[in-house]
Design a protein around this motif. Structure first.
Motif, PDB file in Angstrom:
ATOM      1  N   GLY A  13       0.974  -1.236  -0.143  1.00  0.00           N
ATOM      2  CA  GLY A  13       0.095   0.027  -0.017  1.00  0.00           C
ATOM      3  C   GLY A  13       0.715   1.438   0.067  1.00  0.00           C
ATOM      4  N   THR A  14       0.179   2.386  -0.037  1.00  0.00           N
ATOM      5  CA  THR A  14       1.066   3.838  -0.098  1.00  0.00           C
ATOM      6  C   THR A  14       1.972   3.870   1.042  1.00  0.00           C
ATOM      7  OG1 THR A  14      -0.988   4.538  -1.243  1.00  0.00           O
ATOM      8  CG2 THR A  14       0.437   6.286  -0.329  1.00  0.00           C
ATOM      9  N   VAL A  15       1.337   3.583   2.252  1.00  0.00           N
ATOM     10  CA  VAL A  15       2.282   3.737   3.227  1.00  0.00           C
ATOM     11  C   VAL A  15       3.200   2.572   3.606  1.00  0.00           C
ATOM     12  CG1 VAL A  15       2.420   4.152   5.879  1.00  0.00           C
ATOM     13  CG2 VAL A  15       0.687   5.574   4.681  1.00  0.00           C
ATOM     14  N   ASP A  35       0.089  -9.481   2.621  1.00  0.00           N
ATOM     15  CA  ASP A  35      -0.646  -8.689   1.922  1.00  0.00           C
ATOM     16  C   ASP A  35      -1.624  -9.533   1.176  1.00  0.00           C
ATOM     17  OD1 ASP A  35      -1.622  -6.318   0.764  1.00  0.00           O
ATOM     18  OD2 ASP A  35       0.378  -5.603   0.384  1.00  0.00           O
ATOM     19  N   LEU A  77      -1.105  -2.300   8.677  1.00  0.00           N
ATOM     20  CA  LEU A  77      -1.370  -1.193   7.666  1.00  0.00           C
ATOM     21  C   LEU A  77      -2.459  -2.055   6.819  1.00  0.00           C
ATOM     22  CD1 LEU A  77       1.903   0.262   6.711  1.00  0.00           C
ATOM     23  CD2 LEU A  77       0.402   1.479   8.281  1.00  0.00           C
ATOM     24  N   SER A 119      -2.590   1.550  12.537  1.00  0.00           N
ATOM     25  CA  SER A 119      -2.769   2.732  11.856  1.00  0.00           C
ATOM     26  C   SER A 119      -4.081   2.988  11.663  1.00  0.00           C
ATOM     27  CB  SER A 119      -2.218   2.634  10.261  1.00  0.00           C
ATOM     28  OG  SER A 119      -2.982   1.467   9.750  1.00  0.00           O
ATOM     29  N   TYR A 148     -16.117   4.080   7.232  1.00  0.00           N
ATOM     30  CA  TYR A 148     -14.613   3.657   7.559  1.00  0.00           C
ATOM     31  C   TYR A 148     -14.145   4.270   8.687  1.00  0.00           C
ATOM     32  CZ  TYR A 148      -9.611   4.856   7.063  1.00  0.00           C
ATOM     33  OH  TYR A 148      -8.305   5.182   6.698  1.00  0.00           O
ATOM     34  N   LYS A 152     -12.706   1.906  11.983  1.00  0.00           N
ATOM     35  CA  LYS A 152     -11.338   2.258  12.664  1.00  0.00           C
ATOM     36  C   LYS A 152     -11.432   2.504  14.095  1.00  0.00           C
ATOM     37  CE  LYS A 152      -8.213   2.201   9.192  1.00  0.00           C
ATOM     38  NZ  LYS A 152      -7.044   1.645   9.389  1.00  0.00           N
ATOM     39  N   HIS A 178      -2.617   8.063  -4.086  1.00  0.00           N
ATOM     40  CA  HIS A 178      -4.042   7.848  -4.301  1.00  0.00           C
ATOM     41  C   HIS A 178      -4.516   8.485  -5.213  1.00  0.00           C
ATOM     42  CE1 HIS A 178      -3.195   7.732   0.096  1.00  0.00           C
ATOM     43  NE2 HIS A 178      -3.644   6.470  -0.065  1.00  0.00           N
TER      44      HIS A 178
HETATM   45  O1  LIG Z   1      -8.648  -6.898   2.048  1.00  0.00           O
HETATM   46  C1  LIG Z   1      -7.649  -6.183   1.993  1.00  0.00           C
HETATM   47  C2  LIG Z   1      -7.465  -4.831   1.537  1.00  0.00           C
HETATM   48  C3  LIG Z   1      -6.266  -4.184   1.447  1.00  0.00           C
HETATM   49  N1  LIG Z   1      -5.076  -4.995   1.826  1.00  0.00           N
HETATM   50  C4  LIG Z   1      -3.903  -4.080   1.497  1.00  0.00           C
HETATM   51  O2  LIG Z   1      -3.967  -2.995   2.707  1.00  0.00           O
HETATM   52  C5  LIG Z   1      -2.940  -2.092   1.939  1.00  0.00           C
HETATM   53  C6  LIG Z   1      -3.778  -0.871   1.777  1.00  0.00           C
HETATM   54  O3  LIG Z   1      -2.916   0.573   1.255  1.00  0.00           O
HETATM   55  P1  LIG Z   1      -3.758   1.394   0.646  1.00  0.00           P
HETATM   56  O4  LIG Z   1      -4.971   1.288  -0.095  1.00  0.00           O
HETATM   57  O5  LIG Z   1      -2.605   2.308  -0.126  1.00  0.00           O
HETATM   58  O6  LIG Z   1      -3.815   2.405   1.960  1.00  0.00           O
HETATM   59  P2  LIG Z   1      -2.818   3.614   2.495  1.00  0.00           P
HETATM   60  O7  LIG Z   1      -3.108   4.971   1.893  1.00  0.00           O
HETATM   61  O8  LIG Z   1      -1.348   3.031   2.744  1.00  0.00           O
HETATM   62  O9  LIG Z   1      -3.612   3.434   4.258  1.00  0.00           O
HETATM   63  C7  LIG Z   1      -2.847   3.835   5.157  1.00  0.00           C
HETATM   64  O10 LIG Z   1      -3.331   4.726   5.753  1.00  0.00           O
HETATM   65  C8  LIG Z   1      -4.617   4.616   6.368  1.00  0.00           C
HETATM   66  C9  LIG Z   1      -5.154   6.115   7.241  1.00  0.00           C
HETATM   67  O11 LIG Z   1      -4.860   6.970   6.223  1.00  0.00           O
HETATM   68  C10 LIG Z   1      -5.024   3.643   7.063  1.00  0.00           C
HETATM   69  O12 LIG Z   1      -6.344   3.295   7.201  1.00  0.00           O
HETATM   70  C11 LIG Z   1      -4.437   2.322   6.632  1.00  0.00           C
HETATM   71  O13 LIG Z   1      -4.638   1.196   7.320  1.00  0.00           O
HETATM   72  C12 LIG Z   1      -2.870   2.599   6.318  1.00  0.00           C
HETATM   73  O14 LIG Z   1      -2.477   1.238   5.200  1.00  0.00           O
HETATM   74  C13 LIG Z   1      -2.520  -2.866   0.455  1.00  0.00           C
HETATM   75  O15 LIG Z   1      -1.476  -3.067   0.854  1.00  0.00           O
HETATM   76  C14 LIG Z   1      -3.581  -3.704   0.282  1.00  0.00           C
HETATM   77  O16 LIG Z   1      -3.106  -4.846  -0.654  1.00  0.00           O
HETATM   78  C15 LIG Z   1      -5.323  -6.255   2.341  1.00  0.00           C
HETATM   79  O17 LIG Z   1      -4.044  -6.692   2.791  1.00  0.00           O
HETATM   80  N2  LIG Z   1      -6.145  -6.706   2.465  1.00  0.00           N
END
Ligand SMILES: O=c1ccn([C@@H]2O[C@H](COP(=O)(O)OP(=O)(O)O[C@H]3O[C@H](CO)[C@@H](O)[C@H](O)[C@H]3O)[C@@H](O)[C@H]2O)c(=O)[nH]1
Length: 337
Positions: A13-15, A35, A77, A119, A148, A152, A178
């Motif tokens: 993911g992003t973070v 993941d 995350l 997070s 959402y 959380k 994003h």
């Molecule tokens: O069923 C799922 C859905 C998603 N993911 C993974 O979760 C990550 C999510 O990443 P992303 O959608 O890019 O989220 P971020 O922007 O990085 O969100 C971060 O920042 C958010 C707050 O802004 C928090 O809520 C999140 O937990 C934290 O990961 C990815 O690796 C997905 O593959 C899973 O493992 N299982």
């Protein structure tokens, strides 16, 4: 010296992807990345497969977590974030709340000494237009219909009730990869916005591993601080200029007046003092954004800015509600007399 076994969920993911790269820069971490298997996660994580233990699985399925053992620290995350979380609230609940509970159960059974870093999100405070300076003890009042934020809050409770040692960071507006979505119009233009870059955000989690005692059993607001504050309107103006989209000239009622979230973290420096994670300012962020846009892309956006903005505006639910005179939705998005 024994290495620290770190479990990173949501590693693509992003973070998460930033956290993965930062963890690998230190030679005293053994990293396990968990993941969901998607095209994106496979592509992003494949280059690291020789450096990490890679587990693909679904956090909503306890069986998929069974190989997670002997963990010292967890950066959790994996989550469904908006806009998908709003469109599929049940899925968001399963992944964000139940998934977190599943992970906690697995850790309690097989890594009871693990330090669990969670997070959470600024969305838990709800609409702060009237009172944008946010403190950690403020009431948690998610905006109307914000599934959402509800997920959380429940996950935060599960973390606090666990037998593990834990810390919770409520992340500010994380500006990264994003995509632009209809959410763009849900946020009122006069929103006070404090951003944090994904790499600074990731650094807080990574630094927390070595500072467990300082942050354990506490909740913190995580933001970029004073140098990362801007109004949403100015943020969009700067972004539009960078992308070659010209002026922010959307019609009245394109943007909502209320029922979103964000604000300035009045006590965000507390986490910085503990973890020294901030390196980026807003200007750094805009410079990074500008670097991503090639001159060809910028030129194309400049030529096609009218249709691009028309396409964006078509996604404005507040404007649609206004034009259809949808009383319920108008009430949701606007301060009506
Ligand atoms: O069923 C799922 C859905 C998603 N993911 C993974 O979760 C990550 C999510 O990443 P992303 O959608 O890019 O989220 P971020 O922007 O990085 O969100 C971060 O920042 C958010 C707050 O802004 C928090 O809520 C999140 O937990 C934290 O990961 C990815 O690796 C997905 O593959 C899973 O493992 N299982």
């Amino acid at each position: 010296m024994k290495k620290t076994n770190v479990l990173l969920t949501g590693a693509s993911g992003t973070v998460g992807f930033e956290a993965l790269q930062q963890l690998l820069q230190k030679d005293y971490f053994n990293v396990t990345a968990f993941d969901k298997k998607t095209k994106l996660s496979t592509e992003k994580l494949a280059p690291f497969k020789n450096q990490i233990t890679l587990i693909y699985g679904d956090i909503t399925n306890p069986k998929d977590l069974e190989n997670i053992k002997d963990v010292d620290a967890v950066i959790h995350l994996a989550a469904i974030i908006p806009p998908l979380a709003d469109e599929m609230p049940e899925l968001a609940h399963n992944v964000n709340t139940k998934g977190t509970q599943n992970l906690i159960q697995q850790l309690e059974a097989h890594s009871p000494n693990a330090f669990f870093m969670y997070s959470s999100s600024i969305s838990v405070y709800g609409d702060r237009i009237e009172n944008p300076y946010i403190h950690i003890g403020d009431p948690l009042i998610p905006s109307e219909g914000d599934a959402y934020a509800e997920t959380k809050i429940k996950a935060e409770q599960a973390v606090q009730n666990s037998q593990l040692n834990w810390t919770i960071f409520r992340l500010a507006a994380i500006m990264g990869n994003h995509k632009m979505s209809k959410l763009m119009f849900h946020q009122p233009l006069n929103t006070a916005l404090e951003i944090a870059t994904p790499r600074d955000t990731a650094r807080a989690f990574v630094n927390a591993i070595e500072n467990e005692t300082a942050v354990a059993k506490q909740i913190f607001n995580l933001g970029g601080g004073e140098t990362c504050r801007i109004s949403y309107e100015h943020f969009l103006e700067r972004s539009f200029a960078i992308f070659g989209l010209g002026k922010l000239d959307f019609p009245e009622h394109a943007f909502a007046d209320k029922n979103f979230h964000c604000g300035y973290y009045a006590d965000g420096d507390v986490l910085e003092k503990n973890l020294n994670f901030r390196q980026d300012t807003l200007e750094d962020f805009f410079a990074m954004e500008a670097e991503k846009v090639s001159s060809i892309k910028k030129m194309a956006a400049c030529i096609f800015k009218k249709p691009v903005k028309w396409y964006l505006l078509k996604q404005s639910e507040p404007l649609e509600a206004w034009q259809n005179n949808d009383k319920k939705l108008k009430q949701h998005f606007f301060n009506l007399q």
